[in-house]
Design an enzyme around this catalytic site. Structure first.
Site, short mmCIF file in Angstrom:
data_model
loop_
_atom_site.label_atom_id
_atom_site.label_comp_id
_atom_site.label_asym_id
_atom_site.label_seq_id
_atom_site.Cartn_x
_atom_site.Cartn_y
_atom_site.Cartn_z
N CYS A 2 -18.94 -4.63 -14.48
CA CYS A 2 -20.03 -4.00 -13.73
C CYS A 2 -21.34 -4.03 -14.51
N CYS A 61 -19.29 1.87 -0.57
CA CYS A 61 -19.27 1.50 -2.00
C CYS A 61 -18.76 0.08 -2.22
N CYS A 68 -22.75 1.45 -6.38
CA CYS A 68 -21.74 2.17 -5.59
C CYS A 68 -21.85 3.67 -5.82
N CYS A 72 -22.95 6.42 -2.45
CA CYS A 72 -21.89 7.12 -1.72
C CYS A 72 -22.48 8.27 -0.89
N CYS A 124 -14.20 11.87 -0.16
CA CYS A 124 -14.34 10.48 0.30
C CYS A 124 -14.13 10.40 1.82
N CYS A 161 -21.85 -3.59 -3.32
CA CYS A 161 -21.42 -4.22 -4.57
C CYS A 161 -21.94 -5.66 -4.65
N CYS A 163 -24.83 -1.93 -13.65
CA CYS A 163 -24.96 -1.62 -12.22
C CYS A 163 -24.35 -0.26 -11.90
N CYS A 206 -14.37 4.05 5.26
CA CYS A 206 -15.76 3.88 4.86
C CYS A 206 -15.82 2.70 3.90
N ASP A 254 0.80 -1.22 0.00
CA ASP A 254 0.00 0.00 0.00
C ASP A 254 0.84 1.29 0.00
C1 B12 Z 1 -4.63 7.25 -2.50
C2 B12 Z 1 -5.38 6.01 -2.12
C3 B12 Z 1 -6.70 6.19 -1.64
C4 B12 Z 1 -7.41 7.52 -1.70
C5 B12 Z 1 -7.96 7.71 -3.14
C6 B12 Z 1 -8.64 6.45 -3.69
C7 B12 Z 1 -8.95 6.48 -5.17
N1 B12 Z 1 -9.90 5.67 -5.55
O1 B12 Z 1 -8.35 7.18 -5.96
C8 B12 Z 1 -8.48 7.36 -0.59
C9 B12 Z 1 -7.90 7.81 0.75
C10 B12 Z 1 -9.80 8.09 -0.84
C11 B12 Z 1 -8.62 5.84 -0.58
C12 B12 Z 1 -9.75 5.18 -0.13
C13 B12 Z 1 -9.88 3.80 -0.12
N2 B12 Z 1 -8.91 2.89 -0.38
CO1 B12 Z 1 -7.16 3.37 -1.09
N3 B12 Z 1 -5.44 3.64 -1.81
C14 B12 Z 1 -4.82 4.72 -2.21
C15 B12 Z 1 -3.39 4.33 -2.70
C16 B12 Z 1 -2.44 4.58 -1.54
C17 B12 Z 1 -2.93 5.05 -3.95
C18 B12 Z 1 -3.94 5.09 -5.11
C19 B12 Z 1 -3.51 6.15 -6.12
O2 B12 Z 1 -3.92 7.30 -6.04
N4 B12 Z 1 -2.67 5.79 -7.05
C20 B12 Z 1 -2.16 6.73 -8.02
C21 B12 Z 1 -3.16 6.90 -9.19
C22 B12 Z 1 -2.48 7.74 -10.27
O3 B12 Z 1 -3.43 5.60 -9.70
P1 B12 Z 1 -4.86 5.09 -10.16
O4 B12 Z 1 -5.93 5.77 -9.35
O5 B12 Z 1 -4.86 3.60 -10.16
O6 B12 Z 1 -4.95 5.63 -11.64
C23 B12 Z 1 -4.04 5.32 -12.68
C24 B12 Z 1 -4.41 4.11 -13.48
O7 B12 Z 1 -4.99 3.08 -12.70
C25 B12 Z 1 -5.32 4.60 -14.56
N5 B12 Z 1 -6.76 4.63 -14.23
C26 B12 Z 1 -7.39 5.31 -13.28
N6 B12 Z 1 -8.68 5.18 -13.33
C27 B12 Z 1 -8.94 4.37 -14.39
C28 B12 Z 1 -10.15 3.91 -14.90
C29 B12 Z 1 -10.14 3.08 -15.98
C30 B12 Z 1 -11.44 2.59 -16.51
C31 B12 Z 1 -8.89 2.69 -16.57
C32 B12 Z 1 -8.86 1.79 -17.73
C33 B12 Z 1 -7.69 3.17 -16.04
C34 B12 Z 1 -7.72 4.02 -14.97
O8 B12 Z 1 -4.88 5.91 -14.78
C35 B12 Z 1 -4.19 6.43 -13.67
C36 B12 Z 1 -2.89 7.03 -14.10
O9 B12 Z 1 -2.03 6.09 -14.62
C37 B12 Z 1 -3.60 2.80 -3.00
C38 B12 Z 1 -2.32 1.96 -2.80
C39 B12 Z 1 -1.37 2.11 -3.98
N7 B12 Z 1 -0.12 2.39 -3.68
O10 B12 Z 1 -1.78 1.98 -5.12
C40 B12 Z 1 -4.71 2.40 -2.02
C41 B12 Z 1 -5.76 1.37 -2.48
C42 B12 Z 1 -6.25 1.76 -3.86
N8 B12 Z 1 -6.85 1.58 -1.53
C43 B12 Z 1 -7.46 0.51 -1.20
C44 B12 Z 1 -8.60 0.46 -0.34
C45 B12 Z 1 -8.99 -0.90 0.20
C46 B12 Z 1 -9.32 1.62 -0.01
C47 B12 Z 1 -10.66 1.73 0.74
C48 B12 Z 1 -11.65 0.61 0.47
C49 B12 Z 1 -10.34 1.82 2.27
C50 B12 Z 1 -11.55 2.09 3.16
N9 B12 Z 1 -12.41 1.12 3.39
O11 B12 Z 1 -11.70 3.16 3.71
C51 B12 Z 1 -11.18 3.11 0.23
C52 B12 Z 1 -12.04 2.93 -1.04
C53 B12 Z 1 -12.48 4.23 -1.66
C54 B12 Z 1 -12.63 4.09 -3.17
N10 B12 Z 1 -13.85 3.87 -3.66
O12 B12 Z 1 -11.62 4.14 -3.89
C55 B12 Z 1 -6.85 -0.72 -1.86
C56 B12 Z 1 -7.75 -1.20 -3.02
C57 B12 Z 1 -7.71 -2.69 -3.27
C58 B12 Z 1 -8.51 -3.06 -4.46
N11 B12 Z 1 -9.08 -4.27 -4.43
O13 B12 Z 1 -8.65 -2.33 -5.41
C59 B12 Z 1 -5.43 -0.15 -2.32
C60 B12 Z 1 -4.88 -0.75 -3.60
C61 B12 Z 1 -4.49 -0.44 -1.12
C62 B12 Z 1 -4.02 -1.89 -1.07
N12 B12 Z 1 -2.71 -2.10 -1.10
O14 B12 Z 1 -4.77 -2.82 -1.00
N13 B12 Z 1 -7.51 5.24 -1.08
S1 SF4 Z 2 -21.47 -1.74 -7.06
FE1 SF4 Z 2 -19.86 -3.14 -7.82
S2 SF4 Z 2 -20.72 -4.03 -9.71
FE2 SF4 Z 2 -21.98 -2.25 -9.19
S3 SF4 Z 2 -21.05 -0.58 -10.38
FE3 SF4 Z 2 -20.11 -0.51 -8.36
S4 SF4 Z 2 -18.25 -1.71 -8.53
FE4 SF4 Z 2 -19.53 -2.24 -10.30
S1 SF4 Z 3 -15.44 4.88 0.60
FE1 SF4 Z 3 -17.43 5.80 1.19
S2 SF4 Z 3 -17.18 8.01 0.88
FE2 SF4 Z 3 -15.49 6.98 -0.21
S3 SF4 Z 3 -16.23 6.73 -2.30
FE3 SF4 Z 3 -16.78 4.84 -1.22
S4 SF4 Z 3 -18.86 5.22 -0.42
FE4 SF4 Z 3 -18.03 7.20 -1.02
#
Ligand code: B12
Ligand code: SF4
Ligand code: SF4
Length: 322
Positions: free
Chosen positions: A138, A194, A144, A148, A164, A198, A141, A191, A82
């Site tokens: 997805c 979302c 999520c 939110c 978030c 799912c 659907c 949180c 992470d």
């Molecule tokens: C910053 C971060 C957050 C931030 C922002 C999350 C976000 N969705 O952007 C915050 C604090 C909000 C957060 C929350 C959560 N997080 Co978080 N977070 C991270 C972290 C540390 C970095 C992610 C990041 O910003 N990477 C940099 C950006 C540039 O990368 P990216 O978003 O993937 O985007 C790149 C590509 O993927 C692509 N891309 C982006 N979007 C899309 C869409 C499509 C369709 C395509 C094709 C490509 C594409 O383009 C971008 C540029 O190259 C990672 C760990 C890590 N080191 O990766 C964990 C991680 C993503 N988090 C995780 C988790 C579990 C959570 C939470 C569930 C925790 C919780 N219960 O509170 C929540 C879920 C919220 C949500 N719906 O995302 C897990 C997810 C596991 C998984 N199965 O996916 C990770 C991977 C940690 C881990 N090691 O397990 N998180």
């Molecule tokens: S709830 Fe799950 S299956 Fe439905 S849109 Fe979100 S990520 Fe996809």
């Molecule tokens: S973790 Fe909670 S606040 Fe963040 S995107 Fe998912 S539902 Fe929204």
């Protein structure tokens, strides 16, 4: 999340960060389990209910790396869980773990979004395989996106982290924007909304035993938490991800949750004497939400911090929870 910004160059090419790196071995760990939190309310994200996955998975990957080195399979390695500037989700997609859900997470079609990601970066070229792309998606659907609480999704696959609750309760070090507080329900650390909604999330095996449960969660209510000292906080949350929020941060979150639950007047009044201005300020907001005005007004004469005074004035202006 400054560390992400600082690590941005490494996200382009892994070798800019670790010049010796040749391959990255990807691991997933399931954490499907029932929801939980503090006694009587105050929800905690499921990944944080038990032991810290950073330590738990990190130790196991270290052990594996040392073992592979002893066997002559590699020289240098780095365990990543992470907190490193690498594109974990992109790597997981490339490795065939699953598909990207509209909630931005990597979903395993069989076990849903409850998967943590970790990697072992190694200095050897590892045999590659061509993963079978997961068939699921997805589809139509939008559960999520629709559920939110803070409307943090700007569209499918796109999130504004500043809205978030996970960011607001864990990474945000200062004041939680006032307009978002009423939307946060009683989430005090992270949180899962979302993920909970799912339809792919119901298939995983219960992993509660693997991760355990932090005793402090069953022991303390949010009201108790407001009275916990910093040394007691450090001790109770040792080895837990919750420690990341910090003492003042977690108590700040508890104030917001109590305000939203509409309870805890006495504990919140006590928190208006807290040494941390952040806690006093959010306690004032919560008291305003409970409609408690006279004691709040009395604070105007003795509160020294202008940031808290501002909160008190705003609280006196707000109407009680209807
Ligand atoms: C910053 C971060 C957050 C931030 C922002 C999350 C976000 N969705 O952007 C915050 C604090 C909000 C957060 C929350 C959560 N997080 Co978080 N977070 C991270 C972290 C540390 C970095 C992610 C990041 O910003 N990477 C940099 C950006 C540039 O990368 P990216 O978003 O993937 O985007 C790149 C590509 O993927 C692509 N891309 C982006 N979007 C899309 C869409 C499509 C369709 C395509 C094709 C490509 C594409 O383009 C971008 C540029 O190259 C990672 C760990 C890590 N080191 O990766 C964990 C991680 C993503 N988090 C995780 C988790 C579990 C959570 C939470 C569930 C925790 C919780 N219960 O509170 C929540 C879920 C919220 C949500 N719906 O995302 C897990 C997810 C596991 C998984 N199965 O996916 C990770 C991977 C940690 C881990 N090691 O397990 N998180
Ligand atoms: S709830 Fe799950 S299956 Fe439905 S849109 Fe979100 S990520 Fe996809
Ligand atoms: S973790 Fe909670 S606040 Fe963040 S995107 Fe998912 S539902 Fe929204």
């Amino acid at each position: 999340m400054q560390w992400l910004e600082e690590g941005r160059p490494a996200m382009g090419a892994l070798t800019d960060w670790k010049p010796w790196a040749r391959s990255s071995l990807l691991f997933t760990a399931s954490y499907s389990r029932p929801g939980g939190g503090f006694r009587g309310g105050g929800k905690v994200a499921r990944y944080a209910l038990g032991r810290d996955y950073h330590n738990h998975l990190g130790r196991r990957l270290q052990k594996l790396g040392r073992r592979l080195r002893e066997d002559g399979e590699l020289g240098r390695f780095r365990a990543v869980v992470d907190a490193a500037p690498v594109l974990e989700r992109e790597w997981a997609l490339e490795g065939g773990v699953g598909f990207r859900g509209k909630n931005t997470l990597v979903l395993d079609p069989a076990r849903g979004p409850w998967q943590l990601l970790a990697e072992l970066i190694v200095d050897r070229d590892w045999p590659r395989w061509t993963p079978t792309p997961p068939a699921a998606s997805c589809g139509s659907c939008t559960s999520c996106l629709d559920s939110c609480p803070t409307d943090a999704f700007t569209g499918p696959w796109s999130l504004d982290p500043r809205r978030c609750i996970s960011y607001l309760t864990i990474e945000c070090r200062g004041v939680i924007p006032r307009g978002l507080r009423p939307l946060m329900s009683d989430w005090v650390f992270g949180c899962d909304r979302c993920l909970e909604v799912c339809p792919f999330g119901t298939g995983g095996e219960d992993a509660s035993e693997t991760w355990g449960i932090l005793p402090a969660l069953g022991r303390w209510s949010l009201e108790d938490l407001l009275q916990v000292s910093e040394p007691d906080f450090d001790q109770a949350f040792e080895g837990s991800p919750i420690r990341r929020a910090g003492w003042a941060g977690l108590l700040r979150n508890a104030c917001v949750a109590l305000g939203n639950l509409g309870r805890g007047a006495e504990a919140l009044l006590g928190a208006t004497n807290h040494p941390e201005w952040l806690v006093r300020g959010h306690a004032a907001w919560a008291l305003g939400r409970l409609g408690i005005r006279a004691p709040l007004a009395a604070l105007l004469d003795r509160e020294p911090d202008p940031r808290v005074l501002e909160e008190i004035r705003a609280s006196l202006d707000q109407k009680g929870k209807s």
